[in-house]
Design an enzyme around this catalytic site. Structure first.
Site, PDB file in Angstrom:
ATOM      1  N   GLU A 263       0.854  -1.194   0.000  1.00  0.00           N
ATOM      2  CA  GLU A 263       0.000   0.000   0.000  1.00  0.00           C
ATOM      3  C   GLU A 263       0.882   1.233   0.000  1.00  0.00           C
ATOM      4  OE1 GLU A 263      -2.345  -0.186   3.535  1.00  0.00           O
ATOM      5  OE2 GLU A 263      -3.721  -1.668   2.730  1.00  0.00           O
ATOM      6  N   LYS A 265       2.441   4.370   1.328  1.00  0.00           N
ATOM      7  CA  LYS A 265       2.625   4.858   2.696  1.00  0.00           C
ATOM      8  C   LYS A 265       2.520   6.381   2.636  1.00  0.00           C
ATOM      9  CE  LYS A 265       5.611   4.503   6.730  1.00  0.00           C
ATOM     10  NZ  LYS A 265       5.456   5.889   7.149  1.00  0.00           N
ATOM     11  N   ARG A 270      -1.823   9.817  11.050  1.00  0.00           N
ATOM     12  CA  ARG A 270      -2.664   8.641  11.191  1.00  0.00           C
ATOM     13  C   ARG A 270      -3.931   9.001  11.965  1.00  0.00           C
ATOM     14  NH1 ARG A 270      -0.169   2.921  12.825  1.00  0.00           N
ATOM     15  NH2 ARG A 270      -2.017   1.610  12.724  1.00  0.00           N
ATOM     16  N   ARG A 285      -2.426   8.881  16.327  1.00  0.00           N
ATOM     17  CA  ARG A 285      -1.632   7.688  16.575  1.00  0.00           C
ATOM     18  C   ARG A 285      -1.284   7.550  18.060  1.00  0.00           C
ATOM     19  NH1 ARG A 285       3.756   5.966  13.501  1.00  0.00           N
ATOM     20  NH2 ARG A 285       4.833   4.992  15.201  1.00  0.00           N
ATOM     21  N   PHE A 355      -6.990   2.533   5.390  1.00  0.00           N
ATOM     22  CA  PHE A 355      -6.279   1.265   5.184  1.00  0.00           C
ATOM     23  C   PHE A 355      -6.702   0.135   6.104  1.00  0.00           C
ATOM     24  CE2 PHE A 355      -3.324   4.141   7.497  1.00  0.00           C
ATOM     25  CZ  PHE A 355      -3.213   3.453   8.696  1.00  0.00           C
ATOM     26  N   ARG A 432       4.865  -3.591  17.229  1.00  0.00           N
ATOM     27  CA  ARG A 432       5.640  -3.544  16.008  1.00  0.00           C
ATOM     28  C   ARG A 432       5.888  -4.991  15.653  1.00  0.00           C
ATOM     29  NH1 ARG A 432       7.665   0.812  14.075  1.00  0.00           N
ATOM     30  NH2 ARG A 432       7.542   2.231  15.823  1.00  0.00           N
TER      31      ARG A 432
HETATM   32  P1  AMP Z   1       6.327   4.956  10.728  1.00  0.00           P
HETATM   33  O1  AMP Z   1       5.740   6.182  11.364  1.00  0.00           O
HETATM   34  O2  AMP Z   1       7.441   5.253   9.778  1.00  0.00           O
HETATM   35  O3  AMP Z   1       6.647   3.879  11.711  1.00  0.00           O
HETATM   36  O4  AMP Z   1       5.194   4.343   9.798  1.00  0.00           O
HETATM   37  C1  AMP Z   1       3.954   4.014  10.295  1.00  0.00           C
HETATM   38  C2  AMP Z   1       2.943   5.073   9.938  1.00  0.00           C
HETATM   39  O5  AMP Z   1       2.716   5.139   8.539  1.00  0.00           O
HETATM   40  C3  AMP Z   1       1.581   4.766  10.470  1.00  0.00           C
HETATM   41  O6  AMP Z   1       1.459   5.127  11.811  1.00  0.00           O
HETATM   42  C4  AMP Z   1       0.667   5.572   9.586  1.00  0.00           C
HETATM   43  O7  AMP Z   1       0.523   6.869  10.128  1.00  0.00           O
HETATM   44  C5  AMP Z   1       1.449   5.732   8.302  1.00  0.00           C
HETATM   45  N1  AMP Z   1       0.818   5.118   7.120  1.00  0.00           N
HETATM   46  C6  AMP Z   1       0.681   5.725   5.914  1.00  0.00           C
HETATM   47  N2  AMP Z   1       0.108   4.926   5.018  1.00  0.00           N
HETATM   48  C7  AMP Z   1      -0.159   3.764   5.656  1.00  0.00           C
HETATM   49  C8  AMP Z   1      -0.753   2.537   5.243  1.00  0.00           C
HETATM   50  N3  AMP Z   1      -1.174   2.339   3.985  1.00  0.00           N
HETATM   51  N4  AMP Z   1      -0.851   1.555   6.176  1.00  0.00           N
HETATM   52  C9  AMP Z   1      -0.420   1.747   7.444  1.00  0.00           C
HETATM   53  N5  AMP Z   1       0.149   2.882   7.879  1.00  0.00           N
HETATM   54  C10 AMP Z   1       0.289   3.887   7.003  1.00  0.00           C
END
Ligand code: AMP
Length: 600
Positions: A263, A265, A270, A285, A355, A432
């Protein structure tokens, strides 16, 4: 009703502050929880965390230090200046109050209060402190300051010096005992089940209902059986699932069993949206209530989720209202405000990309595999321009994954989320794990020079741009093949004046099919004879399977694209289309770009 003296809590705070061992800290908490009457166990837990409730519903504690100092002065019959002097020396309102109260002899306090009043002084209890703090946190409007001070003064008059210290740290939002939620969960499990073995069960309940006070009450009253009955509930945010990270597409596919749902990102905020009838609440989040920042998102959920009750997850992304292009994450900051939200909503519109679906009409989906959750999400969401499912693709090879990744980057995303589609791919709350793996870049590049590109097509505008063009399809020149190859769709940087004159300016070149000298994978709404040259700058030049410039010359299946492209305002009427930036020049620029580390 059972209560507990505040001094008991303070004893524990002091011991916790002194200890260096987590086990000792847990033991202190266990002892405290065991002697706490069940009616106030939630209050004891919130106070220990320096809060007044769970994060998602907490009243904010954060009385200004100045106000707290005034209350101390008033309670002790001192001048504000005297109190401030000690505060400046010690650097903390709590310690200052403690020191001053130790100094001011009890007798003089008695004098100040008058004998009769002093004799009715009663020891502070947890309930009294908690309720007073709630009153302080709730106070608003005219008279709020006075109410805060008088409530605090009343507490301080009955406080011992060391109680005052923690009371003031709490009320100013500076009680930092560093007791983690996980430590409290350990302590609760041990206190009420006798060992740590049931810890996973308790933690699961906490992930479903992340309110330590509530978990404590259920555990104390109903034991583990009660804990096991805790279910996903609309209105209570669940702890969000998190992703692991890998840098190699091959490794990701191996980890996920050979295939996955990739998907986009999105680079935004969030959101966990809870809908019950017409009521919608949005959580971040970190599970803060962000409903007030996004009245537009509330409305989208209300009108386009076809279920009475649902919990959905998605990413809120800032967009350019006229073109629908995604904007970098920072743009969302304009929405984090308390006032004039209507105006901010107009100026900084957003889209939502959904999502996940965690709950729908009485059914919890957290233990269902992703493909089923996704299917239900598709059923329940009525897609619109601004409220849609995250772009996804089933991928089985590293090449497919890379292609999708490059598309995502070129469109303004951060990368892709690779999600397991196996039968065990549940929604792993609060953890995680390897069911979701993110693929991001370690580096991005910086485009420092402008390029001159040829207009070969256009897309109709929406919103304010209805009736004109929303974006133009731009191409570089290939002298070797004598064709124009696309590198970007540009919708930013045009003034109102530019927009008004574009259709007229391009009209003479308009044709009803793609020009034979144009190579494009994109389908424009309108095509032009290559003629008009515009100066364009972007954030960086990236690989993208969507564009034909340099297609296959750097990597099979990928061309070059300009990310976040913008018109500089310069029409290059002085240049013929054959004098535009060439494919080869773009390749050189791509290779020469400055590397910038991307924050993890
Ligand atoms: P990270 O902050 O780098 O750990 O990545 C996780 C975050 O990516 C999540 O908390 C979401 O806010 C964001 N995100 C964006 N697109 C998606 C998606 N398709 N599925 C899940 N998370 C997503």
């Amino acid at each position: 009703m059972g209560d507990l003296e505040y001094s008991v809590l303070v004893d524990v705070y002091e011991k916790v502050e002194r200890t260096t061992s987590r086990t000792a800290m847990t033991e202190q908490l266990v002892a405290l929880l065991k002697r706490t009457p069940v009616e106030i166990i939630d209050k004891v837990i919130y106070l220990t965390k320096g809060t007044l409730g769970p994060d998602y519903a907490a009243l904010e504690l954060g009385v200004a230090e100045k106000l707290a100092l005034r209350a101390v002065a008033q309670a002790l019959g001192l001048s504000v200046r005297e109190v401030e002097a000690v505060y400046k020396k010690l650097g903390d309102v709590g310690s200052a109050a403690e020191a001053l109260m130790g100094r001011v002899k009890p007798a003089s306090i008695l004098d100040f209060l008058g004998g009769a009043e002093a004799s009715v002084s009663r020891p502070l209890t947890v309930s009294r402190v908690f309720d007073a703090l709630v009153r302080i946190a709730r106070a608003s409007g005219p008279g709020a300051q006075d109410l805060k001070i008088s409530t605090l003064v009343a507490l301080l008059k009955d406080a011992k010096p060391r109680e005052a210290k923690y009371l003031l740290r709490t009320v100013t939002g500076r009680l930092r005992l560093g007791v983690a939620d996980m430590t409290i969960l350990d302590a609760l499990t041990i206190a009420f089940t006798g060992s740590k073995s049931a810890r996973p069960v308790v933690e699961r309940a906490y992930n479903v209902h992340p309110d330590l006070g509530y978990i404590a009450k259920v555990l104390a009253r109903e034991g583990l059986e009660g804990i096991k009955r805790i279910r996903v509930t609309v209105g209570i945010p669940v702890k969000p699932m998190l992703a692991e990270r890998l840098g190699d597409p091959r490794e990701i596919l191996e980890k996920l069993g050979g295939a996955c749902l990739a998907e986009y990102k999105y680079d935004g905020e969030r959101v966990q949206a809870h809908k019950r009838g017409g009521d919608v609440v949005l959580y971040s989040r970190r599970l803060e209530d962000i409903t007030s920042h996004y009245p537009d998102v509330v409305e989208m959920v209300r009108s386009h989720v076809k279920a009475e009750e649902a919990i959905l997850e998605g990413e809120i992304v800032a967009i350019n209202p006229d073109t629908g292009e995604m904007l970098p994450f920072q743009e969302l900051m304009h929405r984090r405000r308390k006032y004039e939200i209507e105006e901010a909503m107009e100026k900084y519109p957003v889209s939502v990309f959904l999502f996940d679906l965690l709950y729908v009409d009485g059914e919890s989906l957290i233990d269902k595999p992703l493909p089923e959750r996704r299917r239900k999400l598709e059923e329940v969401v009525e897609e619109t321009d601004r409220f849609r499912l995250a772009k996804s693709r089933l991928v089985k090879t590293p090449e497919e994954l890379m292609g999708f990744f490059e598309e995502a980057i070129a469109e303004g995303c951060e990368g892709v989320m690779c999600k397991s589609i196996r039968s065990d791919a549940i929604y792993q709350m609060g953890a995680r794990g390897w069911l979701w793996v993110k693929l991001k870049r370690d580096y991005r590049y910086e485009m420092t020079d402008t390029v001159d590109l040829v207009v070969v097509g256009a897309f109709y505008g929406r919103g304010k741009r209805a009736g004109t063009y929303g974006a133009l399809l731009m191409a570089a020149y290939s002298p070797e093949e004598d064709v124009f190859k696309t590198v970007c769709k540009v919708g930013s940087g045009f003034s109102d004046e530019d927009l008004a004159k574009l259709p007229q300016m391009l009209e003479p070149y308009r044709i009803d099919h793609k020009h034979p000298r144009v190579v494009s994978k994109m389908e424009a709404d309108v095509w032009f004879v290559p003629a008009v040259v515009l100066e364009i700058i972007g954030a960086e030049i990236t690989l993208s399977p969507m564009h034909t410039c340099a297609l296959g010359k750097i990597r099979p299946g990928a061309g070059l694209a300009i990310r976040f492209p913008r018109f500089t305002g310069r029409y290059r009427f002085d240049k013929s289309p054959e004098q535009a930036t060439t494919e080869q020049e773009l390749i050189e620029m791509y290779k020469r770009q400055k590397k910038v580390r991307v924050a993890a």
